[in-house]
Scaffold this motif. Structure first.
Motif, PDB file in Angstrom:
ATOM      1  N   HIS A  15     -76.411  49.373   4.834  1.00  0.00           N
ATOM      2  CA  HIS A  15     -76.644  47.881   4.946  1.00  0.00           C
ATOM      3  C   HIS A  15     -76.012  47.339   3.447  1.00  0.00           C
ATOM      4  O   HIS A  15     -75.440  47.890   2.640  1.00  0.00           O
ATOM      5  CB  HIS A  15     -78.097  47.509   4.838  1.00  0.00           C
ATOM      6  CG  HIS A  15     -78.842  48.358   3.702  1.00  0.00           C
ATOM      7  ND1 HIS A  15     -79.583  49.304   3.922  1.00  0.00           N
ATOM      8  CD2 HIS A  15     -79.400  47.787   2.586  1.00  0.00           C
ATOM      9  CE1 HIS A  15     -80.278  49.944   2.808  1.00  0.00           C
ATOM     10  NE2 HIS A  15     -80.099  48.805   1.944  1.00  0.00           N
ATOM     11  N   HIS A  52     -76.189  44.765  -3.648  1.00  0.00           N
ATOM     12  CA  HIS A  52     -75.967  46.172  -3.397  1.00  0.00           C
ATOM     13  C   HIS A  52     -75.271  46.704  -1.896  1.00  0.00           C
ATOM     14  O   HIS A  52     -75.454  45.738  -1.153  1.00  0.00           O
ATOM     15  CB  HIS A  52     -77.094  47.141  -3.735  1.00  0.00           C
ATOM     16  CG  HIS A  52     -78.085  47.241  -2.702  1.00  0.00           C
ATOM     17  ND1 HIS A  52     -79.328  46.378  -2.839  1.00  0.00           N
ATOM     18  CD2 HIS A  52     -78.431  47.887  -1.569  1.00  0.00           C
ATOM     19  CE1 HIS A  52     -80.313  46.802  -1.948  1.00  0.00           C
ATOM     20  NE2 HIS A  52     -79.675  47.546  -1.139  1.00  0.00           N
ATOM     21  N   SER A 107     -75.493  49.973   0.691  1.00  0.00           N
ATOM     22  CA  SER A 107     -75.961  51.058   0.885  1.00  0.00           C
ATOM     23  C   SER A 107     -75.483  52.019   1.696  1.00  0.00           C
ATOM     24  O   SER A 107     -75.151  51.765   3.088  1.00  0.00           O
ATOM     25  CB  SER A 107     -77.800  50.529   1.226  1.00  0.00           C
ATOM     26  OG  SER A 107     -78.480  51.821   1.072  1.00  0.00           O
ATOM     27  N   HIS A 151     -88.929  53.378   0.025  1.00  0.00           N
ATOM     28  CA  HIS A 151     -89.303  51.780   0.401  1.00  0.00           C
ATOM     29  C   HIS A 151     -90.330  51.794   1.379  1.00  0.00           C
ATOM     30  O   HIS A 151     -90.606  52.636   2.272  1.00  0.00           O
ATOM     31  CB  HIS A 151     -87.984  50.985   0.951  1.00  0.00           C
ATOM     32  CG  HIS A 151     -86.979  50.711  -0.289  1.00  0.00           C
ATOM     33  ND1 HIS A 151     -87.286  49.771  -1.280  1.00  0.00           N
ATOM     34  CD2 HIS A 151     -85.726  51.025  -0.166  1.00  0.00           C
ATOM     35  CE1 HIS A 151     -86.254  49.764  -1.941  1.00  0.00           C
ATOM     36  NE2 HIS A 151     -85.099  50.411  -1.364  1.00  0.00           N
ATOM     37  N   TYR A 166     -80.828  54.128  -6.409  1.00  0.00           N
ATOM     38  CA  TYR A 166     -79.749  53.124  -6.784  1.00  0.00           C
ATOM     39  C   TYR A 166     -78.836  53.508  -8.231  1.00  0.00           C
ATOM     40  O   TYR A 166     -79.669  53.680  -9.173  1.00  0.00           O
ATOM     41  CB  TYR A 166     -80.459  51.688  -7.003  1.00  0.00           C
ATOM     42  CG  TYR A 166     -81.071  51.193  -5.935  1.00  0.00           C
ATOM     43  CD1 TYR A 166     -80.240  50.333  -4.987  1.00  0.00           C
ATOM     44  CD2 TYR A 166     -82.295  51.342  -5.182  1.00  0.00           C
ATOM     45  CE1 TYR A 166     -80.826  49.781  -3.723  1.00  0.00           C
ATOM     46  CE2 TYR A 166     -82.968  50.917  -4.228  1.00  0.00           C
ATOM     47  CZ  TYR A 166     -82.199  49.981  -3.476  1.00  0.00           C
ATOM     48  OH  TYR A 166     -82.746  49.563  -2.223  1.00  0.00           O
ATOM     49  N   GLU A 186     -76.565  52.253  -3.291  1.00  0.00           N
ATOM     50  CA  GLU A 186     -77.582  52.962  -2.982  1.00  0.00           C
ATOM     51  C   GLU A 186     -77.318  54.055  -1.976  1.00  0.00           C
ATOM     52  O   GLU A 186     -76.710  54.050  -1.194  1.00  0.00           O
ATOM     53  CB  GLU A 186     -78.617  52.111  -2.278  1.00  0.00           C
ATOM     54  CG  GLU A 186     -79.649  52.734  -1.788  1.00  0.00           C
ATOM     55  CD  GLU A 186     -80.654  51.905  -0.727  1.00  0.00           C
ATOM     56  OE1 GLU A 186     -80.181  50.603  -0.406  1.00  0.00           O
ATOM     57  OE2 GLU A 186     -81.864  51.947  -0.590  1.00  0.00           O
TER      58      GLU A 186
HETATM   59 FE   LIG Z   1     -81.280  49.057  -0.011  1.00  0.00          FE
END
Ligand SMILES: [Fe+2]
Length: 304
Positions: free
Chosen positions: A144, A199, A201, A232, A241, A251
């Motif tokens: 993502h 970011h 990922s 998360h 991260y 990430e």
């Molecule tokens: Fe993320």
């Protein structure tokens, strides 16, 4: 779902060579040696093919994000969706505004290692695989991308009404987690004072790979540490991260929620700590509001 994955991200950074060296260490596979002379580096993941391109930009920024679809009917639908939003359409052979015909990612099944648990001895007379691994961590795919937007609602509409993303979860009035695949999220858009790339990922096999990957990056340069190890709440994934030399966060993640039947998933609207994490260290302020935000705002005003 006719959309099926993120294909590729193009990142613009002021320091191309340094940033390219970082992503090589991160475990991505350099693919375009001949292009290095013109300051353009491309990288592949194990399962996703070429997924990262780094090019020069005076300020760090998202240059392009690609989304894969199965056939040209999907492109027509995307073009109609964008037209309904009055978004200018860039149509080329096989693509519409970043949405492109692409093969699906085919991943070899990678079973979780055997874990011992109370009353369950799944691994007998053996050390855990996670402590025996020595090979460098290799991300399996781009999972993502998180973007700051000065108009979250409009950006969210672009992805949902325009392109066909689905909302998996929201943080009230701040952010939307959206998917274009069975992954819980492929794009997160959050309200921000300036448009920027927060970011990228990258999926790794399991939590040991999250830890091994980040530990190797920090052994080389501890100042890369940003936030982790944690899990998360939204999306459930393990995370760690790190910060690249241009200021983008990257990430490592594993064990993200998957939504294979839309009818069985209940999107939620979350607030407070839960919107950030289930457990792990408290996120640093610099993760929520990156230190260069002010400079990005000034720079983008100068450029416009
Ligand atoms: Fe993320």
């Amino acid at each position: 779902m006719p959309l099926h994955r993120l294909t590729q991200i193009v990142m613009g950074v002021p320091n191309v060579e340094q940033t390219a060296a970082y992503y090589t260490e991160f475990g991505l596979i350099p693919t375009a040696v001949e292009a290095e002379a013109v300051g353009r580096h491309t990288f592949a993941t194990v399962d996703g093919g070429e997924q990262l391109t780094i090019v020069h930009s005076d300020l760090r920024r998202l240059v392009r994000l690609g989304v894969g679809v199965d056939d040209s009917d999907d492109l027509d639908r995307v073009a109609a969706g964008l037209a309904a939003l009055d978004v200018a359409i860039e149509r080329a052979d096989g693509s519409v505004t970043g949405v492109e015909l692409a093969d699906r990612v085919a991943q070899q099944p990678t079973p979780a290692p055997a874990y011992n648990a109370p009353g369950v001895t799944a691994r007998n007379n053996e050390r855990a695989p996670g402590v025996l691994r020595e090979q460098p961590v290799r991300p399996r795919k781009l999972g993502h991308v998180v973007l700051g937007s000065t108009d979250r609602e409009a950006s969210q509409k672009f992805f949902t009404h325009g392109l066909g993303f689905k909302v998996s979860d929201e943080v009230s009035d701040i952010a939307a987690f959206m998917r274009c695949s069975t992954d819980h999220h492929n794009v997160l858009v959050q309200q921000s004072p300036v448009a920027f790339l927060h970011h990228t990922s990258w999926q790794v096999n399991d939590v040991d790979e999250v830890g091994r990957g980040a530990s190797a990056m920090l052994a080389a340069d501890p100042s890369r540490h940003t936030w982790g190890l944690g899990r998360h709440y939204i999306g459930s994934n393990f995370f760690w991260y790190l910060k690249d030399p241009a200021g983008n966060f990257s990430e490592y993640y594993s064990d993200l929620d998957c939504i294979v039947d839309d009818a069985l998933w209940k999107p939620g609207v979350w607030e407070g700590a839960r919107s950030l994490w289930a457990w792990g260290p408290t996120p640093p302020v610099s993760f929520l509001a990156p230190e260069d935000l002010g400079a990005l705002m000034t720079g983008s005003h100068q450029a416009s």
